[in-house]
Structure formats: C-alpha cells, structure tokens
Design an enzyme around this catalytic site. Structure first.
Site, PDB file in Angstrom:
ATOM      1  N   CYS A   1      -0.246   7.034   7.521  1.00 36.28           N
ATOM      2  CA  CYS A   1      -1.851   6.436   7.365  1.00 36.28           C
ATOM      3  C   CYS A   1      -2.693   7.771   7.736  1.00 36.28           C
ATOM      4  O   CYS A   1      -2.555   8.374   8.617  1.00 36.28           O
ATOM      5  CB  CYS A   1      -1.865   5.322   8.520  1.00 36.28           C
ATOM      6  SG  CYS A   1      -3.430   4.760   8.609  1.00 36.28           S
TER       7      CYS A   1
ATOM      8  N   CYS B   1       2.457   3.139   9.564  1.00 38.71           N
ATOM      9  CA  CYS B   1       1.339   3.161  10.562  1.00 38.71           C
ATOM     10  C   CYS B   1       2.001   3.161  12.058  1.00 38.71           C
ATOM     11  O   CYS B   1       3.175   2.785  11.944  1.00 38.71           O
ATOM     12  CB  CYS B   1       0.292   2.242  10.485  1.00 38.71           C
ATOM     13  SG  CYS B   1      -0.761   1.985   8.954  1.00 38.71           S
TER      14      CYS B   1
ATOM     15  N   THR C   1       1.015  -1.278   0.027  1.00 35.68           N
ATOM     16  CA  THR C   1       0.077  -0.166  -0.013  1.00 35.68           C
ATOM     17  C   THR C   1       0.909   1.113   0.077  1.00 35.68           C
ATOM     18  O   THR C   1       0.408   2.301  -0.595  1.00 35.68           O
ATOM     19  CB  THR C   1      -0.926   0.124   1.145  1.00 35.68           C
ATOM     20  OG1 THR C   1      -0.373  -0.021   2.216  1.00 35.68           O
ATOM     21  CG2 THR C   1      -1.745  -1.301   1.273  1.00 35.68           C
TER      22      THR C   1
ATOM     23  N   CYS D   1      -2.672   0.858  15.011  1.00 40.04           N
ATOM     24  CA  CYS D   1      -3.529   1.158  14.097  1.00 40.04           C
ATOM     25  C   CYS D   1      -4.352   0.091  13.893  1.00 40.04           C
ATOM     26  O   CYS D   1      -4.235  -1.083  13.966  1.00 40.04           O
ATOM     27  CB  CYS D   1      -2.731   1.220  12.567  1.00 40.04           C
ATOM     28  SG  CYS D   1      -3.865   1.784  11.326  1.00 40.04           S
TER      29      CYS D   1
ATOM     30  N   ASP E   1      16.604  13.844  50.101  1.00 44.53           N
ATOM     31  CA  ASP E   1      15.422  14.625  50.547  1.00 44.53           C
ATOM     32  C   ASP E   1      14.642  14.042  51.905  1.00 44.53           C
ATOM     33  O   ASP E   1      14.434  12.796  52.114  1.00 44.53           O
ATOM     34  CB  ASP E   1      14.320  14.241  49.028  1.00 44.53           C
ATOM     35  CG  ASP E   1      13.304  15.217  49.215  1.00 44.53           C
ATOM     36  OD1 ASP E   1      13.277  16.161  48.952  1.00 44.53           O
ATOM     37  OD2 ASP E   1      12.062  14.531  49.560  1.00 44.53           O
TER      38      ASP E   1
ATOM     39  N   ARG F   1       4.037   6.878   3.001  1.00 45.85           N
ATOM     40  CA  ARG F   1       3.207   8.001   3.391  1.00 45.85           C
ATOM     41  C   ARG F   1       2.446   7.567   4.774  1.00 45.85           C
ATOM     42  O   ARG F   1       2.253   6.503   4.965  1.00 45.85           O
ATOM     43  CB  ARG F   1       2.505   8.382   2.164  1.00 45.85           C
ATOM     44  CG  ARG F   1       1.399   7.603   1.814  1.00 45.85           C
ATOM     45  CD  ARG F   1       0.463   8.087   0.755  1.00 45.85           C
ATOM     46  NE  ARG F   1      -0.680   7.147   0.395  1.00 45.85           N
ATOM     47  CZ  ARG F   1      -0.765   6.222  -0.570  1.00 45.85           C
ATOM     48  NH1 ARG F   1       0.592   6.069  -1.042  1.00 45.85           N
ATOM     49  NH2 ARG F   1      -1.792   5.443  -0.756  1.00 45.85           N
TER      50      ARG F   1
ATOM     51  N   CYS G   1      -4.633   6.186  11.415  1.00 46.51           N
ATOM     52  CA  CYS G   1      -4.021   6.257  12.894  1.00 46.51           C
ATOM     53  C   CYS G   1      -3.360   7.397  12.930  1.00 46.51           C
ATOM     54  O   CYS G   1      -2.758   7.571  14.352  1.00 46.51           O
ATOM     55  CB  CYS G   1      -3.127   5.195  13.025  1.00 46.51           C
ATOM     56  SG  CYS G   1      -1.700   4.707  12.021  1.00 46.51           S
TER      57      CYS G   1
END
Length: 490
Positions: free
Chosen positions: A65, A34, A30, A38, A439, A63, A68
């Site tokens: 998604c 992601c 694709t 996702c 402390d 590129r 998500c």
C-alpha cells in the site's frame, strides 16, 4: 495470529496499530496489502486475506500500500521473544545473513539442512528464506531511493540485488512504482540526503518510555565508542562490510535515526541492530497488561508505561563489558572498558562528534596481557576465559544463537555467576524472560516494595511476570535514583 481471521478483522476495523507487524492484511479486489492500522476504509470481510509476513503477501501477488507503507512498520515482536529455530532464522535474515552467505549459510548458523529451514519457514510464514530476504532487500532499496542521491545502479547493488533488471522488477512489483517515481514522490517532502549518510524514522509501538531506554545507554556509555550529544545517543557500529556511526534521538512517535556508513550494503543490518538495541519491536501493551495484573509492579507501570529493555548492537562486546562491570560501579565499569578500547579498539574518524573507536572484537582481545588489566586476578581469569571462548566460537551469542545453550556454556566458565549470565541473556541474547534476581538494585527495590529479598524467593515470586521478567527488571530498577532511569540533562 494471522490464521485467527476474526481477531484480524477486528484489528483492521479498529485500525489498531498495536498489531502492526504481527500480521498483514491484503485485499483481493485491489491486489494491495496493508498494515492493520492503514487509514483506508476497511474492505468487506470476504475480500480480506491475512498473511504472517510481508514476504508472504508479496509472494501471493499483492503489492505494498502506498498510503500506510507496510514495509515501514514496526517488526513483529514474535521473532524477538521466541527462541525456536524459526525465530532464530528470522533474526538472522534481518541481520543480512542470507544476502551475505545465502541459504546454506543461514542453515549452517542454525545447524539444520537447507531443506529443513525452507520447510519450517514455509510452514509458519508462507515464504521461504529467499523470499523473506527479497522483501528485506526491497525495503532497503526504498530507503536508499528515498533518502539518498545515489545513482539507481548503486542503490541496486547496495541493497543486495545482483542485477539492475532484478532491482527494477522487484521495486515495480512490490511498490507498484518505478524506482525513479519513488524518488520523485519522496523529493516532494524533503531533499535527498548525501551519499553514505541517511536520515530515517524508526517506528515503534506506543507507548515508549525514553528515560529508561536512552538514560541507561547514556549512563553506561563507553568513552570513544558511545556518547550522548545534543539530545541524541551516538555509537560506533562494527558491520559486515565496514563500520558506521548511528545517531539515535527519541521523538514522540518514532526514533530519529541518522546512519553514517562506510558501505551502504550494511544499511539493512545497521537498521536491524539499532532496532534491536532500542528494543523497538517489543509489544509494550502486552507486557504492561500482564505486569498490571500484579498489584506490586502495577503502580510502577502506570507511572511510566512502555519501558523497554536496553540491549546491544554487539553481543560479544556486551559480554565483555558485563564481566568488567562485575561488583563495581557504573563509572568504574566505563573506565575499565575505555582502557580496553584505547588499547585494542580499531580507530575511526567521526566528523560529527567525539567517537574514536570500534569496540575491540574477541579476536583482537584474545592476545591481551592479563597483567596489564587493573582488575582483580580472578576477574582477569574470567575475562580471558570468556574472550577465548568467544574468539574460538565455543560460545555463540549471535542473533541466531540458541539461548539455552549459550546460558549453559557461559555458566560453565569460571567466574561467570548468575548475575553475569542473566545480564548477558537479557541484554545481549535478547531473552525477554531473563531475570537478574541477584542484582543489588533489584534486591533493594524488592525490599522497598515488600517483595522477597532473597534471590531464590524473589525468583519464585517473579513467576507471575513470565514471560516478561526482563521488563519487570526495568520497572524495579526505576524505583532507584540512578542516572540509568532518566535522560541526561546535557
């Protein structure tokens, strides 16, 4: 983690949000990358590729998604807990150093050559400093496109792009949408905000305990610089191109963030500093799992899991405040700091609240009159020595600074003992393993829990909590009845 394919596949198949930011998964069929959580159906294993950063995935041609939104996930905890040069470089890039000073500026901050920095980042992250900064610019552009009504030309330059053409090409390449289309999609859900004022969500890894985080910040707030108002912590920000005001409100699954900026070029830096302030890139599951292995802190973890270390947006500011807080109550420390702010802070206007000043930077404090301070003489000497060292650059407490060197130089200053040095390391430097064994609150908690009460013995006992001793401190403090442990009641 990205090179452990079997572990990454398990995380993707289980949609485990704990690993968001640790690595990014891409699908070769694709061309999309992601976050591990996702919600889409996981692809076949042979079609998965894994990357250590969004920039590496983008550089490989994938590129983001649209579902998500991997650019909007929590950041990697790795860069906040490691002290090596790659982690320091990543913190500086997140703070906008490459956009402001270029790769030579980044290298100068780290004390390496540009070639060394590029080689180390490429080897570990699969992308160089320019690609990493480009990915951040794309994320900043998306926020401005979706949350403001700014013209696209103004968005481009505010996000750090040098030309409209580069801006358009980058947005299309990274998000597979034009800038106009991105804005149209966002407008369906909510109207765009006014120019200069942005509303956004700061994601985090669950769980998160807001009581210790926001309670601490509210209880120690310096009047004029910080305030708790209408269920939100607000404070002024000194930024590279101007100033701003951050309003941060805890929500069940995110922190609601409102930023009012005098210069929108400071957006990514402001977001980075707010996330750092709230320790939002921590991995609370890893921290709590380790502390649960010890039967002493385990019940404290089970009672209120997800405690964060409240940090700072300005390390030099916190160092000054740590000295003012030596051996005095929280209220007295606030009073001393407020006097410094009134005398040396830079005035601002805040139409939405009661903030009045930026905390004075070391150069402004370099000329202060020690005799005008209502402090013991020894503490005046400590304060002026620290301010001079910070103003001259002898001590670097910045996000890209060397933690060990900073500790050594702080320890060399008169009047800075283990409590002050470790407090600065924990909250200003961001060292997750800092431990304030001296402390008073820690010693009281240790005694009540049956732990060794002397600093040396307690430090030896705390070896089991490494590398998360700063988080163990938060759980130990929680045993006391103090405002730092709970949200204000207004």
């Amino acid at each position: 983690m990205y090179d452990d394919v079997e572990r990454c596949v398990r995380a993707v198949r289980s949609k485990d949000a704990r690993f968001d930011g640790w690595f990014f998964g891409a699908v070769i069929t694709t061309g999309i990358y992601c976050r591990p959580s996702c919600p889409v159906v996981p692809p076949k294993v042979e079609n998965m590729r894994f990357f250590p950063s969004a920039a590496a995935a983008q550089q490989a041609g994938f590129r983001a998604c649209k579902r998500c939104r991997p650019d909007a996930g929590p950041g990697s905890p790795e860069w906040n807990v490691r002290a090596d040069v790659v982690a320091r470089a990543m913190r500086l890039i997140a703070d906008g150093v490459v956009d402001r000073e270029g790769v030579p500026g980044l290298a100068a901050h780290l004390g390496y050559s540009t070639r060394q920095i590029e080689r180390q980042l490429l080897a570990e992250l699969g992308a160089g400093p320019l690609a990493l900064a480009r990915a951040q610019r794309a994320q900043t552009a998306r926020l401005l496109i979706e949350t403001t009504a700014l013209p696209m030309g103004d968005v481009a330059f505010a996000a750090g792009f040098t030309s409209i053409r580069t801006f358009n090409e980058t947005v299309r390449e990274v998000f597979a949408l034009t800038p106009t289309r991105l804005r149209e999609r966002a407008a369906r859900g909510r109207p765009a905000g006014a120019s200069g004022v942005l509303w956004l969500r700061l994601p985090f890894r669950a769980p998160l305990c807001p009581g210790n985080l926001f309670g601490h910040l509210a209880a120690t707030a310096v009047p004029g610089v910080e305030e708790w108002r209408d269920g939100a912590y607000r404070r002024t920000l000194r930024l590279p191109h101007g100033h701003g005001v951050a309003t941060l409100r805890p929500r069940p699954d995110h922190v609601d963030c409102r930023l009012s900026l005098t210069d929108l070029r400071d957006l990514s830096t402001a977001i980075s500093r707010c996330r750092r302030l709230l320790d939002l890139d921590a991995d609370p599951v890893a921290v709590d799992d380790l502390l649960r292995d010890d039967p002493v802190p385990a019940p404290l973890v089970d009672k209120d899991p997800g405690r964060r270390v409240p940090r700072t947006v300005d390390a030099a500011e916190f160092a000054v405040r740590a000295v003012l807080g030596q051996q005095v109550s929280t209220a007295a420390a606030r009073t001393h700091a407020a006097r410094l702010v009134a005398a040396y802070g830079e005035p601002i206007t805040d139409p939405a609240g009661g903030l009045t000043h930026l905390f004075p930077d070391p150069r402004a404090l370099a000329g202060l009159d020690p005799d005008a301070l209502a402090l013991p003489r020894s503490r005046r000497t400590t304060l002026t020595g620290l301010v001079a060292a910070l103003a001259d650059g002898e001590i670097d407490l910045g996000v890209g600074g060397d933690w060990r060197r900073a500790r050594d130089r702080l320890s060399a200053l008169p009047g800075l003992g283990p409590w002050t040095v470790e407090t600065i390391a924990m909250r200003a430097l961001g060292d997750p393993d800092a431990f304030v064994a001296t402390d008073l609150g820690i010693r009281v908690a240790a005694r009540e829990l049956g732990l060794p009460a002397t600093p040396a013995a307690l430090t030896r006992r705390a070896e089991a909590w490494r590398p998360w001793r700063a988080y163990a401190v938060q759980y130990l403090w929680a045993t006391g009845d103090h405002p730092i442990n709970r949200l204000p009641t207004e």
